[in-house]
Design a protein around this motif. Structure first.
Motif, PDB file in Angstrom:
ATOM      1  N   LYS A  27      -0.843  -9.088  -9.800  1.00 42.94           N
ATOM      2  CA  LYS A  27      -1.447  -8.564  -8.582  1.00 42.94           C
ATOM      3  C   LYS A  27      -0.868  -9.308  -7.377  1.00 42.94           C
ATOM      4  O   LYS A  27      -0.985 -10.536  -7.292  1.00 42.94           O
ATOM      5  CB  LYS A  27      -2.971  -8.736  -8.619  1.00 42.94           C
ATOM      6  N   PHE A  28      -0.241  -8.556  -6.478  1.00 44.02           N
ATOM      7  CA  PHE A  28       0.359  -9.196  -5.306  1.00 44.02           C
ATOM      8  C   PHE A  28      -0.717  -9.874  -4.463  1.00 44.02           C
ATOM      9  O   PHE A  28      -1.751  -9.282  -4.143  1.00 44.02           O
ATOM     10  CB  PHE A  28       1.101  -8.157  -4.457  1.00 44.02           C
ATOM     11  N   GLN A  29      -0.445 -11.126  -4.089  1.00 42.06           N
ATOM     12  CA  GLN A  29      -1.406 -11.907  -3.313  1.00 42.06           C
ATOM     13  C   GLN A  29      -0.957 -12.133  -1.877  1.00 42.06           C
ATOM     14  O   GLN A  29      -1.778 -12.104  -0.960  1.00 42.06           O
ATOM     15  CB  GLN A  29      -1.621 -13.264  -3.993  1.00 42.06           C
ATOM     16  N   CYS A  30       0.331 -12.391  -1.687  1.00 47.50           N
ATOM     17  CA  CYS A  30       0.824 -12.760  -0.359  1.00 47.50           C
ATOM     18  C   CYS A  30       1.715 -11.699   0.284  1.00 47.50           C
ATOM     19  O   CYS A  30       1.864 -11.681   1.504  1.00 47.50           O
ATOM     20  CB  CYS A  30       1.593 -14.076  -0.439  1.00 47.50           C
ATOM     21  N   LEU A 125       0.771 -20.845   6.251  1.00 45.23           N
ATOM     22  CA  LEU A 125       1.321 -19.481   6.343  1.00 45.23           C
ATOM     23  C   LEU A 125       0.345 -18.466   5.766  1.00 45.23           C
ATOM     24  O   LEU A 125       0.102 -17.413   6.372  1.00 45.23           O
ATOM     25  CB  LEU A 125       2.651 -19.414   5.598  1.00 45.23           C
ATOM     26  N   ARG A 126      -0.231 -18.780   4.607  1.00 45.85           N
ATOM     27  CA  ARG A 126      -1.173 -17.849   3.974  1.00 45.85           C
ATOM     28  C   ARG A 126      -2.394 -17.606   4.853  1.00 45.85           C
ATOM     29  O   ARG A 126      -2.946 -16.500   4.890  1.00 45.85           O
ATOM     30  CB  ARG A 126      -1.589 -18.377   2.603  1.00 45.85           C
ATOM     31  N   SER A 127      -2.804 -18.629   5.583  1.00 48.72           N
ATOM     32  CA  SER A 127      -3.986 -18.481   6.436  1.00 48.72           C
ATOM     33  C   SER A 127      -3.730 -17.549   7.612  1.00 48.72           C
ATOM     34  O   SER A 127      -4.676 -17.007   8.203  1.00 48.72           O
ATOM     35  CB  SER A 127      -4.435 -19.853   6.949  1.00 48.72           C
ATOM     36  N   ARG A 128      -2.462 -17.358   7.971  1.00 45.72           N
ATOM     37  CA  ARG A 128      -2.124 -16.486   9.101  1.00 45.72           C
ATOM     38  C   ARG A 128      -1.833 -15.043   8.684  1.00 45.72           C
ATOM     39  O   ARG A 128      -1.641 -14.179   9.530  1.00 45.72           O
ATOM     40  CB  ARG A 128      -0.911 -17.046   9.849  1.00 45.72           C
ATOM     41  N   LEU A 129      -1.753 -14.801   7.371  1.00 44.51           N
ATOM     42  CA  LEU A 129      -1.437 -13.454   6.909  1.00 44.51           C
ATOM     43  C   LEU A 129      -2.594 -12.495   7.163  1.00 44.51           C
ATOM     44  O   LEU A 129      -3.763 -12.869   7.053  1.00 44.51           O
ATOM     45  CB  LEU A 129      -1.129 -13.478   5.400  1.00 44.51           C
ATOM     46  N   VAL A 130      -2.241 -11.265   7.492  1.00 51.65           N
ATOM     47  CA  VAL A 130      -3.258 -10.231   7.670  1.00 51.65           C
ATOM     48  C   VAL A 130      -3.815  -9.864   6.300  1.00 51.65           C
ATOM     49  O   VAL A 130      -3.071  -9.625   5.352  1.00 51.65           O
ATOM     50  CB  VAL A 130      -2.638  -8.982   8.341  1.00 51.65           C
ATOM     51  N   ASP A 135      -9.406  -6.280   6.682  1.00 52.86           N
ATOM     52  CA  ASP A 135      -9.171  -5.578   7.946  1.00 52.86           C
ATOM     53  C   ASP A 135      -9.275  -4.063   7.795  1.00 52.86           C
ATOM     54  O   ASP A 135      -9.137  -3.330   8.777  1.00 52.86           O
ATOM     55  CB  ASP A 135      -7.792  -5.943   8.514  1.00 52.86           C
ATOM     56  N   GLY A 136      -9.498  -3.605   6.564  1.00 52.89           N
ATOM     57  CA  GLY A 136      -9.660  -2.169   6.341  1.00 52.89           C
ATOM     58  C   GLY A 136      -8.412  -1.349   6.618  1.00 52.89           C
ATOM     59  O   GLY A 136      -8.486  -0.178   6.993  1.00 52.89           O
ATOM     60  N   ILE A 137      -7.246  -1.956   6.432  1.00 51.08           N
ATOM     61  CA  ILE A 137      -5.981  -1.251   6.692  1.00 51.08           C
ATOM     62  C   ILE A 137      -5.619  -0.402   5.474  1.00 51.08           C
ATOM     63  O   ILE A 137      -5.593  -0.884   4.348  1.00 51.08           O
ATOM     64  CB  ILE A 137      -4.852  -2.256   6.995  1.00 51.08           C
TER      65      ILE A 137
END
Length: 332
Positions: A27-30, A125-130, A135-137
């Motif tokens: 499962k993709f995480q980043c 870096l991970r903390s800045r990822l959307v 965010d319901g994208i």
């Protein structure tokens, strides 16, 4: 191969170690992977979360990817979104004179190589990822896990199968191949690279990793140069000991230069994909109604009746890899 590269990147960014278990259960995480058109995906994302800037690798490939790049740039201009391409091959866009290629290439090689991020930097870096979910994208064609080649309709059915002895993708594997090349396999590179038998081990085997961005060209060239310097220093201490290493690594470095040189040629003259460089040979291209399906299938399957051609093609089918001279021979 591509999926393995994506999973390896995702694991490295999430500090999750190497690939384990079933690749297609990861499962993709980043990273976010979408199986959809580039402009369509960017437009969809921009409507839900405005894009301030696009950072991407600079790519010189076939006409379809060139058309995709132009479409993305048109969309960016229309939305006033700056797009910045990161050079990865030393190729120069809109180069007015190919005689200037070496100057630009050496300038590219002289740029500093970025250090591998530390665990603390990766956490930042991970903390800045959307977060797509929070965010319901909603993104059409989003892949929560790697998509199996058998499920990609754009790939012809006969090309969806795997190769039995192929190389495996990812930066981790690329670095393993490169380390073994510099430590042992590369000693006989200059004498073994031309043969389809010896090149299997004496060749660097880095071409797919360089093509798919699993390893940096500058890292390869700089690390090889460092190895050459070590060998020269050792030769001064033991001048009477013969070694093929320096000759082999010089040959390897020249081929890294050739690789970017010919990418530059395609970048400057993309018509080469459809048109002969020397127009005097244009009549040799396939003319209307002269395509022979039987001959083509025999060539694809390695059953032309020419032993050397057939052996190379069957090896390619089995392993997914063939050395440069044999690739050139098969398509000539």
């Amino acid at each position: 191969f591509v999926n393995e590269g994506l999973v390896d990147l995702d694991l490295r960014l999430s500090c999750g170690g190497g690939i384990q278990g079933d690749l297609y259960e990861h499962k993709f995480q980043c990273i976010t992977v979408c199986h959809a058109g580039a402009v369509f995906t960017l437009r969809t994302l921009h409507k839900q979360r405005p894009i301030n800037q696009i950072l991407c690798h600079m790519e010189s490939s076939h006409l379809k990817s060139f058309a995709r790049d132009k479409a993305v740039r048109r969309w960016c201009r229309g939305e006033n979104i700056p797009i910045r391409e990161m050079n990865q091959t030393g190729v120069t866009r809109c180069l007015s004179d190919r005689d200037d290629f070496t100057t630009h290439f050496n300038k590219f090689l002289g740029q500093p190589i970025h250090a591998t991020p530390t665990k603390i930097q990766l956490a930042g870096l991970r903390s800045r990822l959307v977060n797509i979910e929070l965010d319901g994208i909603e993104l059409h064609g989003r892949c929560l896990s790697p998509i199996k080649p058998s499920d990609i309709q754009e790939i012809a059915p006969e090309f969806r199968c795997d190769r039995i002895q192929r190389q495996y993708g990812g930066e981790s594997k690329a670095l393993e191949y490169f380390e073994s090349f510099l430590s042992s396999r590369g000693a006989n590179y200059s004498t073994g690279i031309s043969s389809p038998n010896t090149s299997w081990t004496t060749g660097s085997r880095l071409s797919p990793y360089l093509t798919w961005g699993h390893i940096s060209l500058r890292h390869v060239i700089v690390a090889t140069k460092r190895k050459q310097e070590e060998l020269r220093a050792a030769k001064k201490n033991t001048p009477s000991t013969p070694s093929p290493w320096l000759r082999s690594l010089a040959s390897f470095q020249s081929r890294m230069h050739w690789r970017s040189h010919f990418i530059q040629k395609l970048e400057s003259q993309p018509s080469l994909e459809k048109q002969d460089q020397c127009l005097a040979f244009s009549h040799l291209r396939r003319q209307p109604n002269d395509f022979n399906e039987k001959y083509f299938e025999a060539w694809c399957q390695g059953r032309t009746g020419f032993p050397f051609v057939d052996a190379c093609m069957r090896s390619l089918i089995h392993t997914g890899w063939l050395n440069f001279r044999m690739r050139a021979m098969l398509v000539s």
